[in-house]
Write an enzyme that holds these catalytic residues in place. Structure first.
Site, PDB file in Angstrom:
ATOM      1  N   GLY A 276      -5.059   6.475   4.387  1.00 40.23           N
ATOM      2  CA  GLY A 276      -6.378   6.568   4.969  1.00 40.23           C
ATOM      3  C   GLY A 276      -6.457   6.412   6.461  1.00 40.23           C
ATOM      4  O   GLY A 276      -5.564   6.784   7.195  1.00 40.23           O
ATOM      5  N   SER A 277      -7.499   5.801   6.831  1.00 38.47           N
ATOM      6  CA  SER A 277      -8.075   5.869   8.152  1.00 38.47           C
ATOM      7  C   SER A 277      -7.518   4.862   9.147  1.00 38.47           C
ATOM      8  O   SER A 277      -7.005   3.810   8.784  1.00 38.47           O
ATOM      9  CB  SER A 277      -9.573   5.640   7.991  1.00 38.47           C
ATOM     10  OG  SER A 277     -10.213   5.437   9.207  1.00 38.47           O
TER      11      SER A 277
END
Length: 143
Positions: free
Chosen positions: A61-62
């Site tokens: 993810g981020s």
């Protein structure tokens, strides 16, 4: 059972193991107020990470994962430690920034893919992490 790894963020911790069956994104995947897995698509949705030794192959993810980790630490709902095959620099950044801001920090241990494989099936067991070593106490006192 005992595993030796490379401390990425040093420290000691103990708690029950939470071995994730699937990678997790901290941004959108963990509630920063409760420490619970908040992604309804994750097989361990609703499971609390707070105070647990979180074991996962990798983080997905981020770049916001560092901010979520910082919030987990600030809110005292973070895992007691994290054990990964390979560390994620963004997640490590959140732990390091927490220390700079005076919040509690947690250890992060790299054990490689083989180490993660050895931990499959020991979720829920009590474990202690010290000096780059993770000791898992299996039921009946057998380590």
């Amino acid at each position: 059972m005992e595993l030796t790894g490379t401390p990425v963020c040093d420290g000691s911790a103990e708690g029950r193991l939470l071995v994730l069956r699937k990678p997790l994104s901290f941004w959108g995947g963990v509630d920063p107020l409760t420490g619970e897995i908040a992604d309804p698509r994750h097989p361990q949705y609703g499971e609390g990470t707070g105070g647990r030794i979180l074991v996962m192959e990798r983080v997905i993810g981020s770049s916001s994962s560092s901010a979520i980790m910082l919030e987990l630490l600030r809110n005292n709902v973070a895992p007691a430690a994290i054990v990964v095959a390979e560390p994620d620099a963004i997640l490590v950044l959140g732990i390091l920034v927490a220390g700079e801001l005076g919040y509690p920090t947690i250890p992060l241990l790299r054990v490689g893919a083989g180490g993660i494989g050895r931990l499959t099936g020991v979720g829920g067991c009590h474990a202690m992490l010290r000096n780059g070593r993770l000791r898992v106490e299996r039921p009946g006192g057998v380590g």
